[in-house]
Design a protein around this motif. Structure first.
Motif, mmCIF file in Angstrom:
data_model
loop_
_atom_site.group_PDB
_atom_site.id
_atom_site.type_symbol
_atom_site.label_atom_id
_atom_site.label_comp_id
_atom_site.label_asym_id
_atom_site.label_seq_id
_atom_site.Cartn_x
_atom_site.Cartn_y
_atom_site.Cartn_z
ATOM 1 N N MET A 1 0.818 -1.206 0.000
ATOM 2 C CA MET A 1 0.000 0.000 0.000
ATOM 3 C C MET A 1 0.855 1.261 0.000
ATOM 4 O O MET A 1 1.175 1.807 -1.010
ATOM 5 N N ALA A 2 1.325 1.635 1.174
ATOM 6 C CA ALA A 2 2.081 2.881 1.253
ATOM 7 C C ALA A 2 3.509 2.696 0.765
ATOM 8 O O ALA A 2 4.255 3.664 0.634
ATOM 9 N N ASP A 3 3.872 1.466 0.461
ATOM 10 C CA ASP A 3 5.242 1.136 0.092
ATOM 11 C C ASP A 3 5.793 2.030 -1.013
ATOM 12 O O ASP A 3 6.892 2.551 -0.923
ATOM 13 N N VAL A 5 5.138 4.956 -1.919
ATOM 14 C CA VAL A 5 5.312 6.384 -1.681
ATOM 15 C C VAL A 5 6.306 6.685 -0.567
ATOM 16 O O VAL A 5 6.617 7.838 -0.312
ATOM 17 N N LEU A 6 6.831 5.648 0.055
ATOM 18 C CA LEU A 6 7.740 5.855 1.177
ATOM 19 C C LEU A 6 8.951 6.694 0.784
ATOM 20 O O LEU A 6 9.329 7.640 1.470
ATOM 21 N N PHE A 7 9.559 6.337 -0.349
ATOM 22 C CA PHE A 7 10.729 7.091 -0.802
ATOM 23 C C PHE A 7 10.381 8.554 -1.026
ATOM 24 O O PHE A 7 11.131 9.452 -0.647
ATOM 25 N N PHE A 9 7.970 10.368 0.335
ATOM 26 C CA PHE A 9 7.755 11.057 1.612
ATOM 27 C C PHE A 9 9.089 11.378 2.280
ATOM 28 O O PHE A 9 9.304 12.463 2.815
ATOM 29 N N LEU A 10 9.979 10.410 2.250
ATOM 30 C CA LEU A 10 11.274 10.579 2.904
ATOM 31 C C LEU A 10 12.081 11.668 2.195
ATOM 32 O O LEU A 10 12.727 12.501 2.846
ATOM 33 N N HIS A 11 12.019 11.662 0.875
ATOM 34 C CA HIS A 11 12.723 12.685 0.104
ATOM 35 C C HIS A 11 12.176 14.072 0.424
ATOM 36 O O HIS A 11 12.939 15.030 0.616
ATOM 37 N N GLU A 13 10.872 15.081 3.156
ATOM 38 C CA GLU A 13 11.347 15.480 4.480
ATOM 39 C C GLU A 13 12.817 15.871 4.460
ATOM 40 O O GLU A 13 13.227 16.799 5.142
ATOM 41 N N MET A 14 13.610 15.143 3.676
ATOM 42 C CA MET A 14 15.035 15.493 3.582
ATOM 43 C C MET A 14 15.203 16.887 3.001
ATOM 44 O O MET A 14 16.002 17.683 3.476
ATOM 45 N N GLU A 17 14.161 19.525 5.485
ATOM 46 C CA GLU A 17 15.134 19.669 6.567
ATOM 47 C C GLU A 17 16.399 20.379 6.094
ATOM 48 O O GLU A 17 16.909 21.280 6.747
ATOM 49 N N VAL A 77 13.384 2.992 -8.295
ATOM 50 C CA VAL A 77 13.253 4.147 -7.402
ATOM 51 C C VAL A 77 11.899 4.841 -7.558
ATOM 52 O O VAL A 77 11.262 5.212 -6.581
#
Lengths: 170, 170
Positions: A1-3, A5-7, A9-11, A13-14, A17, A77
């Motif tokens: 499911m969310a798999d 979009v994980l990258f 979301f993380l990108h 946030e990076m 930040e 990716v």
């Protein structure tokens, strides 16, 4: 499911930040942020490259390597293939993604064009790092003309030949 | 191929970047780094939570939510389920992963035990963020006794009841 979009979301946030104003780093913060994103991408690209099947690491034709990036790496990716690949057959390649996933969230208006570079630095590093593992030194830059499409230009750095000997010029 | 390890590579790079000595930030750099990792995890957890199917967002029993984290969320992020879930039925839950993927690379020796916290901060935030989207405020901490196993303790914060009125005490 969310798999899938994980990258992404993380990108996001990076970028948030590393792009945020940092009072400790002053006016050079954003330039440092871009550089850090690119170097993180480079190391992730290298690491991904090392996980490739051995037979993949065997190919040494530039064009095969670039095709591999456009297909296998992009799917791994971004879960899609690159839309086109052009080359001048002299070491320069233009990889176009007509709807680059990391730009889609900001694609609603031209006012965000200036925001685009921070969403491209990591991926430039990623391509450069994967190419490095595959045995090619390169310069990778990105450009955007119409969000969310973007082009990545890859220039393969040729090994230098012997330096011509200096000759007396006077 | 490399799809399943992309998150782990990216996490490794984030930890390396945010844990690195930063001359601009001085001695508080590592504490800031942990806090940033945790807050990044929180926002990624929130975003993942928002992508859940509507019927999932419908459940409101604490235990169902925790089971969901141990199964669906863990599979989405780490491609495996949590190994056990214990509770005192009073709002405290202990989630154990016997081989936590983000600790596996440092699991070769006890000398790395002190390194563990930086590899756990993001995931503590991730659990807390997903719980937040699902309607539960929580405190999440992690502990390691034998690498690469670790436990995440989740304490659900109960909504406070009405503040008792002050009574004359003299």
């Amino acid at each position: 499911m969310a798999d899938t979009v994980l990258f992404e979301f993380l990108h996001t946030e990076m970028v948030a930040e590393l792009w945020a104003p940092d009072p400790d780093r002053g006016p050079r913060a954003q330039k440092i942020g871009l550089s850090i994103l690119e170097s993180m991408g480079f190391r992730v690209g290298q690491a991904l490259g090392e996980r490739l099947p051995q037979e993949t690491l065997g190919f040494r034709e530039e064009l095969d390597v670039l095709k591999f990036l456009c297909k296998d790496l992009w799917v791994a990716v971004f879960h899609k293939q690159m839309d086109s690949l052009h080359t001048d057959h002299q070491g320069t390649y233009v990889l176009q993604d007509n709807s680059f996933p990391l730009l889609v969230p900001i694609a609603s208006g031209l006012q965000y064009m200036e925001e685009a570079p921070k969403f491209l630095a990591f991926t430039c590093g990623l391509l450069c790092g994967a190419l490095s593992t595959l045995g090619f030194q390169s310069l990778v830059t990105a450009s955007v003309t119409a969000l969310p499409a973007c082009k990545f230009q890859v220039v393969i750095q040729k090994p230098r030949g012997p330096v011509p000997s200096l000759k007396e010029a006077l």
